[in-house]
Design a protein around this motif. Structure first.
Motif, PDB file in Angstrom:
ATOM      1  N   ASP A  17     -20.356 -14.819 -55.646  1.00 19.09           N
ATOM      2  CA  ASP A  17     -19.744 -13.495 -56.069  1.00 19.09           C
ATOM      3  C   ASP A  17     -21.059 -12.310 -56.095  1.00 19.09           C
ATOM      4  O   ASP A  17     -21.796 -12.437 -56.791  1.00 19.09           O
ATOM      5  N   ILE A  45     -22.851  -8.710 -55.962  1.00 18.26           N
ATOM      6  CA  ILE A  45     -22.461  -7.357 -56.590  1.00 18.26           C
ATOM      7  C   ILE A  45     -23.170  -6.436 -55.631  1.00 18.26           C
ATOM      8  O   ILE A  45     -24.407  -6.557 -55.650  1.00 18.26           O
ATOM      9  N   TYR A  88     -26.407  -8.463 -55.192  1.00 16.31           N
ATOM     10  CA  TYR A  88     -27.125  -9.193 -56.097  1.00 16.31           C
ATOM     11  C   TYR A  88     -26.061 -10.358 -56.511  1.00 16.31           C
ATOM     12  O   TYR A  88     -24.807 -10.034 -56.709  1.00 16.31           O
ATOM     13  N   ARG A 137     -23.893 -12.455 -58.927  1.00 15.00           N
ATOM     14  CA  ARG A 137     -23.733 -12.760 -59.926  1.00 15.00           C
ATOM     15  C   ARG A 137     -24.001 -14.013 -60.693  1.00 15.00           C
ATOM     16  O   ARG A 137     -23.860 -15.100 -60.155  1.00 15.00           O
ATOM     17  N   HIS A 144     -31.616  -0.998 -59.420  1.00 11.50           N
ATOM     18  CA  HIS A 144     -31.776  -2.537 -59.379  1.00 11.50           C
ATOM     19  C   HIS A 144     -33.559  -2.577 -59.058  1.00 11.50           C
ATOM     20  O   HIS A 144     -33.955  -3.476 -59.539  1.00 11.50           O
ATOM     21  N   SER A 160     -30.500  -7.283 -64.457  1.00 11.09           N
ATOM     22  CA  SER A 160     -29.474  -7.046 -65.325  1.00 11.09           C
ATOM     23  C   SER A 160     -28.728  -5.467 -65.431  1.00 11.09           C
ATOM     24  O   SER A 160     -27.692  -5.484 -65.954  1.00 11.09           O
ATOM     25  N   SER A 170     -27.635  -4.774 -62.421  1.00  7.52           N
ATOM     26  CA  SER A 170     -26.371  -5.152 -61.615  1.00  7.52           C
ATOM     27  C   SER A 170     -25.461  -6.252 -62.461  1.00  7.52           C
ATOM     28  O   SER A 170     -24.256  -6.286 -62.428  1.00  7.52           O
ATOM     29  N   ASP A 171     -26.218  -7.083 -63.145  1.00  8.07           N
ATOM     30  CA  ASP A 171     -25.398  -8.316 -63.581  1.00  8.07           C
ATOM     31  C   ASP A 171     -25.856  -8.330 -65.146  1.00  8.07           C
ATOM     32  O   ASP A 171     -26.976  -8.991 -65.456  1.00  8.07           O
ATOM     33  N   ASP A 172     -24.955  -7.938 -65.919  1.00 11.36           N
ATOM     34  CA  ASP A 172     -25.341  -7.929 -67.541  1.00 11.36           C
ATOM     35  C   ASP A 172     -25.356  -9.222 -68.082  1.00 11.36           C
ATOM     36  O   ASP A 172     -25.531  -9.411 -69.108  1.00 11.36           O
ATOM     37  N   SER A 173     -24.906 -10.334 -67.388  1.00  6.92           N
ATOM     38  CA  SER A 173     -24.813 -11.677 -68.007  1.00  6.92           C
ATOM     39  C   SER A 173     -25.958 -12.397 -68.024  1.00  6.92           C
ATOM     40  O   SER A 173     -26.204 -13.627 -68.416  1.00  6.92           O
TER      41      SER A 173
END
Lengths: 502, 46
Positions: free
Chosen positions: A81, A83, A221, A223, A328, A366, A368-371
């Motif tokens: 996945d 981003i 990026y 995920r 990023h 994070s 780009s991907d807050d998880s």
């Protein structure tokens, strides 16, 4: 009969790409990894709920990656996945000013024109030139073997336009950038990217000046972290029966009658195979795992003459707030001269420059991907400029002080109040990378990437002195980086199909 | 002196002139390339 068709030593991107491709072709493949984690520098680890990327921080120039996944019967987008990262980067000046560069070429043209109108106009000429050069290089040399002069002739025959750009290898990154851009402020937005190839602008070959353009074709990026790419390769390979063993160091490659016949593990066990694919550093492979007695003197001399490239130092930081950054990637603005001087006055003398004169890259995945971090928290992976050989000290003694001073500098000048929000900071020096990832001198791109370490002058994907031995990874053509190491895996795979019974 | 020697000397003189006229950073780049030349053949066989 051999235990396996192919043993792959090392589960980096190159080893996993070739392993998965060979398994997909129906071969019995075993991948042996010395550490407990796959991916090498393209990996992710977890600490207290924060996920940090080991080294690689984004993906760009995805064509070679697409090629590998297509050959595996799937696609990069289906397996990972991705981003998109836009803005692509931000430049932080030491006086507190910032410039944020968007993916759009037109918007970047306007931004550059606001700094210098003439440079703004030349930006579009620069993009046209780099776009053509990038297409030619991608179509030819980046996905084809470059072991011999015959290979090079085939590459040129496939795409004669390559001849137009080969003379650029005798010019520098700095030459090409300064041909198009005259303003110091504009040049400062492009100086740092030469280090993506591990060299300062004055030594980096001219073709790599396309990097400031190539980012505008898109950066992504994965995920969940950079490890999603090697995980996807393992998943594809395992569907086709590829075996993966972690924490299994190989101590030697068995060579009989000039042919690789398998490997010996650290516990003394032997595993036999028809072929061996090495994803370890070629110097280490030839001198340590195989032994000089199996090498002709010319090969031995050549292997020993290869110089290691840029060393990596990383600081993995967790923070309990949203950092005041814009993208990023954020570079600390630096002139071409400063990067060149760092190389000439510090790398070559071993004297580290003070933290407040250092520069580097702040990755904020994070964003780009807050998880990647607990809610409201963030992850920063910081890359200060560094080198391996320190004069009068060593990294074990120097690391903590260096990292402490660097964080103070970031906190005071560039990322306000960073120090007060840090939940943890883990440093990894070039020596740590050497120990844990088997990267000699902590060299992230393995060998230098100048013209004398490129193509036919980089260790061959098909060994020239040992039959049945194939090499992949950043130490082989086309060099270090996420797409290029995957390309090297594809090249090793295509060489095996060409030269072995499969 | 035969014509071959004259051409060789003239070529060397031009190369030295071109080198001297380069800025310092370019000289460094060229020196780096020259320093690697003896290793190119062994590296080809690696």
């Amino acid at each position: 009969m051999a235990d396996y068709d192919v043993i792959v030593i090392g589960a980096g991107l190159g080893g996993l790409s070739s392993g998965a491709l060979l398994a997909h072709r129906g071969l019995k493949v075993l991948v042996l990894e010395q550490s407990g984690r796959i991916g090498g520098c393209c990996s992710t680890f977890e600490r207290d709920g924060y996920r940090h990327d080991v080294g690689a921080s984004i993906v760009e120039i995805t064509q070679p990656i697409e090629l590998v996944f297509k050959a595996l019967g799937t696609s990069f987008g289906e397996e990972v996945d991705l981003i998109p990262c836009d803005p692509i980067f931000s430049v932080m000046y030491r006086n507190g000013e910032r410039i944020t560069v968007e993916k759009s070429i037109e918007a970047t043209g306007k931004l550059i024109a606001s700094l210098d109108p003439a440079d703004g106009r030349r930006w579009f000429d620069f993009c046209d030139y780099c776009s053509d050069m990038m297409d030619v290089l991608l179509d030819s040399i980046l996905v084809e073997p470059a072991d011999t002069l015959g290979d090079m002739a085939r590459v040129v025959k496939k795409n004669p336009a390559l001849l137009r750009y080969l003379p650029n290898f005798m010019s520098t990154y700095q030459d090409l950038i300064q041909k198009y851009f005259k303003s110091d402020q504009v040049q400062r937005t492009m100086a740092y990217q030469s280090l993506y190839m591990g060299m300062p602008p004055a030594l980096c070959p001219g073709p790599f000046a396309m990097i400031p353009y190539s980012e505008h074709r898109g950066i992504w990026y994965p995920r969940g972290g950079m490890i999603r790419i090697p995980e996807a390769l393992v998943r594809c390979g395992q569907k086709d029966g590829m075996e993966l063993r972690l924490n299994t160091p190989v101590t030697s490659v068995i060579v009989r009658n000039g042919r690789a016949k398998g490997v010996v593990l650290e516990d003394g066990r032997e595993i036999s195979s028809r072929m061996v694919v090495s994803n370890v550093n070629p110097r280490m492979l030839y001198l340590d795992l195989i032994g000089e007695q199996h090498l002709p003197w010319l090969t031995r001399t050549g292997v020993k003459s290869l110089k290691y490239g840029k060393s990596l130092c990383m600081v993995y930081v967790g923070v309990d707030c949203k950092p005041p950054l814009d993208a990023h990637h954020s570079y600390i603005a630096v002139s071409m001269q400063e990067v060149n001087d760092f190389w000439a006055k510090h790398v070559e003398t071993g004297v580290m420059l003070p933290a407040n004169a250092n520069y580097g890259l702040v990755c904020w995945p994070s964003h780009s991907d807050d998880s990647l971090a607990p809610e409201g928290h963030h992850v920063l992976n910081v890359i200060p400029e560094s080198f391996y050989h320190l004069k009068g000290t060593n990294w074990d003694a120097f690391k903590d002080r260096f990292i402490d001073e660097y964080i103070d500098y970031l906190s005071e000048k560039l990322v306000p109040d960073l120090r007060g929000h840090i939940t943890h900071a883990i440093g990894s020096s070039p020596v740590d990378f050497e120990r844990h990832l088997r990267l000699p001198e902590g060299s992230i791109y393995c060998f230098h990437q100048d013209a004398s370490h490129q193509a036919v002058f980089r260790p061959s994907s098909k060994s020239k002195c040992i039959d049945g031995l194939y090499l992949t990874g950043s130490g082989t053509h086309p060099g270090g980086g996420v797409p290029t190491t995957m390309s090297s895996g594809y090249i090793a795979y295509s060489q095996i199909l060409k030269h072995e019974r499969c | 002196m035969n014509i071959k020697k004259i051409l060789l000397l003239a070529g060397a003189a031009v190369a030295v002139y071109v080198y001297v006229k380069q800025p310092e950073r370019k000289k460094r780049f060229l020196r780096e390339i020259l320093r690697q030349v003896p290793y190119l053949i062994p590296r080809y066989f690696a």
